[in-house]
Design a protein around this motif. Sequence first.
Motif, PDB file in Angstrom:
ATOM      1  N   UNK A 174       0.835  -1.196   0.000  1.00 57.55           N
ATOM      2  CA  UNK A 174       0.000   0.000   0.000  1.00 57.55           C
ATOM      3  C   UNK A 174       0.868   1.243   0.000  1.00 57.55           C
ATOM      4  N   UNK A 175       0.248   2.384  -0.244  1.00 54.46           N
ATOM      5  CA  UNK A 175       0.979   3.627  -0.361  1.00 54.46           C
ATOM      6  C   UNK A 175       0.589   4.580   0.766  1.00 54.46           C
ATOM      7  N   UNK A 176       1.599   5.217   1.351  1.00 59.47           N
ATOM      8  CA  UNK A 176       1.397   6.222   2.389  1.00 59.47           C
ATOM      9  C   UNK A 176       2.186   7.462   1.978  1.00 59.47           C
ATOM     10  N   UNK A 177       1.479   8.550   1.733  1.00 59.19           N
ATOM     11  CA  UNK A 177       2.108   9.804   1.318  1.00 59.19           C
ATOM     12  C   UNK A 177       3.060   9.601   0.144  1.00 59.19           C
ATOM     13  N   UNK A 178       2.650   8.794  -0.812  1.00 60.22           N
ATOM     14  CA  UNK A 178       3.438   8.573  -2.021  1.00 60.22           C
ATOM     15  C   UNK A 178       4.561   7.559  -1.875  1.00 60.22           C
ATOM     16  N   UNK A 179       4.689   6.949  -0.696  1.00 60.68           N
ATOM     17  CA  UNK A 179       5.727   5.946  -0.464  1.00 60.68           C
ATOM     18  C   UNK A 179       5.066   4.571  -0.405  1.00 60.68           C
ATOM     19  N   UNK A 180       5.586   3.629  -1.190  1.00 61.00           N
ATOM     20  CA  UNK A 180       5.038   2.276  -1.190  1.00 61.00           C
ATOM     21  C   UNK A 180       5.542   1.525   0.040  1.00 61.00           C
ATOM     22  N   UNK A 181       4.606   0.983   0.792  1.00 62.45           N
ATOM     23  CA  UNK A 181       4.923   0.162   1.955  1.00 62.45           C
ATOM     24  C   UNK A 181       4.604  -1.280   1.569  1.00 62.45           C
ATOM     25  N   UNK A 182       5.608  -2.119   1.608  1.00 61.72           N
ATOM     26  CA  UNK A 182       5.410  -3.512   1.213  1.00 61.72           C
ATOM     27  C   UNK A 182       5.372  -4.405   2.447  1.00 61.72           C
ATOM     28  N   UNK A 183       4.840  -5.590   2.252  1.00 56.80           N
ATOM     29  CA  UNK A 183       4.844  -6.587   3.323  1.00 56.80           C
ATOM     30  C   UNK A 183       6.257  -6.922   3.758  1.00 56.80           C
ATOM     31  N   UNK A 184       7.168  -7.001   2.786  1.00 54.32           N
ATOM     32  CA  UNK A 184       8.566  -7.274   3.124  1.00 54.32           C
ATOM     33  C   UNK A 184       9.144  -6.141   3.965  1.00 54.32           C
ATOM     34  N   UNK A 185       8.799  -4.896   3.636  1.00 50.07           N
ATOM     35  CA  UNK A 185       9.270  -3.754   4.411  1.00 50.07           C
ATOM     36  C   UNK A 185       8.776  -3.807   5.853  1.00 50.07           C
ATOM     37  N   UNK A 186       7.507  -4.160   6.028  1.00 47.66           N
ATOM     38  CA  UNK A 186       6.939  -4.300   7.379  1.00 47.66           C
ATOM     39  C   UNK A 186       7.628  -5.436   8.118  1.00 47.66           C
TER      40      UNK A 186
END
Length: 147
Positions: free
Chosen positions: A112-124
């Motif tokens: 998903x995207x937050x303020x134009x930044x993609x947040x991925x499951x791997x990132x979490x």
Amino acid sequence: MTEETAGTDTRTEKILQFVRYCLVGVLNTLVTLGVIYLCKSFLGWNLYVSNALGYICGVINSFLCNKSWVFKSKGGYRKEAIRFFIGFGLCYALQFFVVWMLTNSWIGSLDFMVYGVVISGYGIATLLGNVMYTLANFVYNRTVTFK
């Protein structure tokens, strides 16, 4: 000093010790990245050699700062260094396992995207793995390495 005040002082000291531990972590990151950048960009060394040297310098910095400033240990360098590197390996393996497990669960499919930044499951998963590493390594160093 009352028993209640002594408990508060001990709790405060543990919190301050954890804050110092986290500050050393930030310094380690700067040392690691600085050495990688210096070796790769200024000296023109191989990327992988630069990376390895950066991490070696960061881990050595971590040991020295944790020994002298965070845990204020008076123990022998050799014994504590061995314990430190074993703890590093164990906690890294724990972090890797957490990231692997979370990435291969429903979290891994998040995107998903937050303020134009993609947040991925791997990132979490990586963030949660790093939190796990930090907490486990702090406890290990406090109770095993620099006891």
